[in-house]
Write a protein that holds these residues in place. Structure first.
Motif, PDB file in Angstrom:
ATOM      1  N   ASN A  72      49.443  15.369 -16.862  1.00 21.41           N
ATOM      2  CA  ASN A  72      48.219  15.164 -16.078  1.00 21.41           C
ATOM      3  C   ASN A  72      46.984  15.444 -16.932  1.00 21.41           C
ATOM      4  O   ASN A  72      47.050  16.143 -17.952  1.00 21.41           O
ATOM      5  CB  ASN A  72      48.210  16.026 -14.812  1.00 21.41           C
ATOM      6  N   THR A  73      45.873  14.882 -16.508  1.00 21.59           N
ATOM      7  CA  THR A  73      44.599  15.062 -17.206  1.00 21.59           C
ATOM      8  C   THR A  73      43.479  14.837 -16.207  1.00 21.59           C
ATOM      9  O   THR A  73      43.630  14.048 -15.257  1.00 21.59           O
ATOM     10  CB  THR A  73      44.487  14.092 -18.399  1.00 21.59           C
ATOM     11  N   ARG A  74      42.381  15.523 -16.368  1.00 19.86           N
ATOM     12  CA  ARG A  74      41.287  15.385 -15.412  1.00 19.86           C
ATOM     13  C   ARG A  74      40.681  13.987 -15.465  1.00 19.86           C
ATOM     14  O   ARG A  74      40.540  13.396 -16.525  1.00 19.86           O
ATOM     15  CB  ARG A  74      40.203  16.436 -15.690  1.00 19.86           C
ATOM     16  N   PHE A  75      40.304  13.494 -14.303  1.00 12.60           N
ATOM     17  CA  PHE A  75      39.714  12.170 -14.183  1.00 12.60           C
ATOM     18  C   PHE A  75      38.270  12.201 -14.683  1.00 12.60           C
ATOM     19  O   PHE A  75      37.486  13.067 -14.275  1.00 12.60           O
ATOM     20  CB  PHE A  75      39.748  11.723 -12.714  1.00 12.60           C
ATOM     21  N   PRO A  76      37.886  11.287 -15.574  1.00 13.01           N
ATOM     22  CA  PRO A  76      36.528  11.305 -16.147  1.00 13.01           C
ATOM     23  C   PRO A  76      35.486  10.696 -15.205  1.00 13.01           C
ATOM     24  O   PRO A  76      34.849   9.686 -15.501  1.00 13.01           O
ATOM     25  CB  PRO A  76      36.692  10.470 -17.421  1.00 13.01           C
ATOM     26  N   SER A  77      35.296  11.325 -14.073  1.00 11.89           N
ATOM     27  CA  SER A  77      34.334  10.842 -13.089  1.00 11.89           C
ATOM     28  C   SER A  77      32.914  11.220 -13.492  1.00 11.89           C
ATOM     29  O   SER A  77      32.685  12.112 -14.318  1.00 11.89           O
ATOM     30  CB  SER A  77      34.636  11.438 -11.716  1.00 11.89           C
ATOM     31  N   THR A  78      31.953  10.540 -12.909  1.00 14.69           N
ATOM     32  CA  THR A  78      30.545  10.858 -13.178  1.00 14.69           C
ATOM     33  C   THR A  78      30.245  12.301 -12.818  1.00 14.69           C
ATOM     34  O   THR A  78      29.574  13.028 -13.561  1.00 14.69           O
ATOM     35  CB  THR A  78      29.633   9.920 -12.367  1.00 14.69           C
ATOM     36  N   GLU A  79      30.773  12.742 -11.692  1.00 16.85           N
ATOM     37  CA  GLU A  79      30.528  14.114 -11.234  1.00 16.85           C
ATOM     38  C   GLU A  79      31.093  15.127 -12.217  1.00 16.85           C
ATOM     39  O   GLU A  79      30.480  16.163 -12.483  1.00 16.85           O
ATOM     40  CB  GLU A  79      31.164  14.316  -9.854  1.00 16.85           C
TER      41      GLU A  79
ATOM     42  N   LEU B  49      31.728  14.684 -15.551  1.00 18.14           N
ATOM     43  CA  LEU B  49      31.171  14.644 -16.903  1.00 18.14           C
ATOM     44  C   LEU B  49      29.684  14.964 -16.959  1.00 18.14           C
ATOM     45  O   LEU B  49      29.202  15.510 -17.951  1.00 18.14           O
ATOM     46  CB  LEU B  49      31.415  13.264 -17.524  1.00 18.14           C
ATOM     47  N   LEU B  50      28.963  14.599 -15.928  1.00 16.85           N
ATOM     48  CA  LEU B  50      27.507  14.740 -15.973  1.00 16.85           C
ATOM     49  C   LEU B  50      27.034  15.941 -15.170  1.00 16.85           C
ATOM     50  O   LEU B  50      26.078  15.863 -14.406  1.00 16.85           O
ATOM     51  CB  LEU B  50      26.840  13.448 -15.472  1.00 16.85           C
ATOM     52  N   GLN B  51      27.694  17.046 -15.369  1.00 18.59           N
ATOM     53  CA  GLN B  51      27.269  18.281 -14.724  1.00 18.59           C
ATOM     54  C   GLN B  51      26.036  18.835 -15.437  1.00 18.59           C
ATOM     55  O   GLN B  51      25.886  18.659 -16.649  1.00 18.59           O
ATOM     56  CB  GLN B  51      28.400  19.309 -14.765  1.00 18.59           C
TER      57      GLN B  51
ATOM     58  N   SER C 245      28.455  23.595 -18.832  1.00 15.29           N
ATOM     59  CA  SER C 245      29.157  22.493 -19.490  1.00 15.29           C
ATOM     60  C   SER C 245      28.178  21.560 -20.192  1.00 15.29           C
ATOM     61  O   SER C 245      27.042  21.373 -19.756  1.00 15.29           O
ATOM     62  CB  SER C 245      29.988  21.702 -18.483  1.00 15.29           C
ATOM     63  N   ASN C 246      28.641  21.001 -21.301  1.00 14.72           N
ATOM     64  CA  ASN C 246      27.886  20.003 -22.062  1.00 14.72           C
ATOM     65  C   ASN C 246      28.856  18.921 -22.514  1.00 14.72           C
ATOM     66  O   ASN C 246      29.875  19.216 -23.138  1.00 14.72           O
ATOM     67  CB  ASN C 246      27.228  20.639 -23.296  1.00 14.72           C
ATOM     68  N   TYR C 247      28.518  17.672 -22.210  1.00 20.64           N
ATOM     69  CA  TYR C 247      29.397  16.550 -22.528  1.00 20.64           C
ATOM     70  C   TYR C 247      28.843  15.741 -23.688  1.00 20.64           C
ATOM     71  O   TYR C 247      27.677  15.336 -23.683  1.00 20.64           O
ATOM     72  CB  TYR C 247      29.562  15.648 -21.301  1.00 20.64           C
ATOM     73  N   ASP C 248      29.688  15.522 -24.699  1.00 18.91           N
ATOM     74  CA  ASP C 248      29.354  14.689 -25.845  1.00 18.91           C
ATOM     75  C   ASP C 248      29.938  13.298 -25.581  1.00 18.91           C
ATOM     76  O   ASP C 248      31.146  13.091 -25.684  1.00 18.91           O
ATOM     77  CB  ASP C 248      29.959  15.291 -27.114  1.00 18.91           C
ATOM     78  N   SER C 249      29.079  12.340 -25.238  1.00 17.85           N
ATOM     79  CA  SER C 249      29.546  11.013 -24.851  1.00 17.85           C
ATOM     80  C   SER C 249      30.207  10.270 -25.997  1.00 17.85           C
ATOM     81  O   SER C 249      31.122   9.466 -25.775  1.00 17.85           O
ATOM     82  CB  SER C 249      28.371  10.174 -24.312  1.00 17.85           C
ATOM     83  N   LEU C 250      29.768  10.509 -27.228  1.00 17.18           N
ATOM     84  CA  LEU C 250      30.339   9.800 -28.364  1.00 17.18           C
ATOM     85  C   LEU C 250      31.767  10.254 -28.645  1.00 17.18           C
ATOM     86  O   LEU C 250      32.643   9.446 -28.954  1.00 17.18           O
ATOM     87  CB  LEU C 250      29.470  10.005 -29.614  1.00 17.18           C
ATOM     88  N   LYS C 251      31.993  11.552 -28.539  1.00 16.21           N
ATOM     89  CA  LYS C 251      33.327  12.086 -28.813  1.00 16.21           C
ATOM     90  C   LYS C 251      34.194  12.193 -27.560  1.00 16.21           C
ATOM     91  O   LYS C 251      35.385  12.453 -27.655  1.00 16.21           O
ATOM     92  CB  LYS C 251      33.208  13.465 -29.467  1.00 16.21           C
ATOM     93  N   GLN C 252      33.564  12.005 -26.385  1.00 16.48           N
ATOM     94  CA  GLN C 252      34.247  12.147 -25.099  1.00 16.48           C
ATOM     95  C   GLN C 252      34.823  13.551 -24.923  1.00 16.48           C
ATOM     96  O   GLN C 252      35.909  13.749 -24.383  1.00 16.48           O
ATOM     97  CB  GLN C 252      35.351  11.088 -24.935  1.00 16.48           C
TER      98      GLN C 252
END
Length: 258
Positions: free
Chosen positions: A142-149, A151-153, A178-185
């Protein structure tokens, strides 16, 4: 429980704390459905302290636990000894497994798949799993779903939950940044635990950091196919609810086809 122990292991350096905060076994009924033969060997990858390994072994299955983190494996061994359970434990990197055996069922739970941060690590993981599965064998993860909610906290301190530490009776308020790096996902999480006594006085604070890779469904579809697996099912939880845009996680059931 992860591959880069030195750089991404803070969440796992206190196995007792890990057990305190992760005292659930929601995956066990689901996995039991796929463990059809009590004498078959089952491999638990990134097994940690044996959270799921132990309950399956108690049901009579022959389970092998694999993890890279010394403290987690040592804790798992101690717990198994207390329960008088005969489980083989291996301290190995899941990207380079060398177990000298094959299984019909391999699983990786607790969203541990997210610890494989690069494409290379994901490829190595699937290669290792393939090499240790019998033809038609099943890999479940299993893995967390990459939803907008998800990733964009906001990158500010956010309250998550409160629990009571049974060993001390202290209250622990848990916050995350949390901080999301969109390039590296990759999402960087800082977890902050604020500890209070029974007078509601702050008596301590513990901070840990972790980096998690978010992989999108179409990426996973390609990855799984490239490594000679087919997807049998995808669910949004261990109760087998169908996946949707509002999912929190993805549970994949894959079969080795060659």
């Amino acid at each position: 429980m992860m591959q880069d122990v030195k750089g991404n292991s803070e969440e796992y350096n206190d196995p007792i704390l890990y057990d305190t905060e992760n005292d659930f076994v929601i995956e066990v009924p689901f996995l039991s459905k796929w463990a059809s033969k009590p004498n078959q060997i089952i491999i638990d990858l990134a097994c940690g302290t044996g959270r799921v390994t132990l309950p399956l072994a108690k049901e009579g299955y022959k389970v092998i636990g694999v993890d890279l983190h010394t403290g987690m494996i040592d804790r798992a061994k101690a717990k198994a000894a207390e329960l008088n359970l005969d489980i083989e434990w291996f301290q190995q990197d899941c990207c380079n497994l060398d177990l000298k055996l094959k299984s019909n069922l391999i699983y990786m739970v607790g969203n541990s798949f997210q610890h494989f941060l690069s494409n290379q690590e994901q490829d190595q993981l699937f290669t290792s799993v393939n090499q240790h599965l019998e033809l038609e064998g099943v890999f479940i993860f299993n893995t967390r779903f990459p939803s907008t909610e998800e990733l964009l906290q906001p990158n500010t301190e956010e309250y998550w939950r409160t629990y009571t530490d049974k060993s001390s009776d202290n209250t622990v308020d848990v916050y995350t940044i949390s901080n999301y790096d969109s390039l590296k996902q990759i999402q960087h999480y800082k977890t902050i635990r604020k500890i209070k006594n029974n007078l509601d006085e702050m008596i301590g604070q513990k901070e840990t950091n972790i980096y998690l890779r978010y992989t999108f469904p179409k990426e996973l579809e390609r990855l799984i196919s490239q490594h000679s697996f087919e997807i049998i099912d995808i669910f949004q939880d261990w109760n087998e609810k169908p996946i949707s845009n509002g999912s929190y996680e993805m549970v994949y059931v894959c079969r080795k086809v060659k």
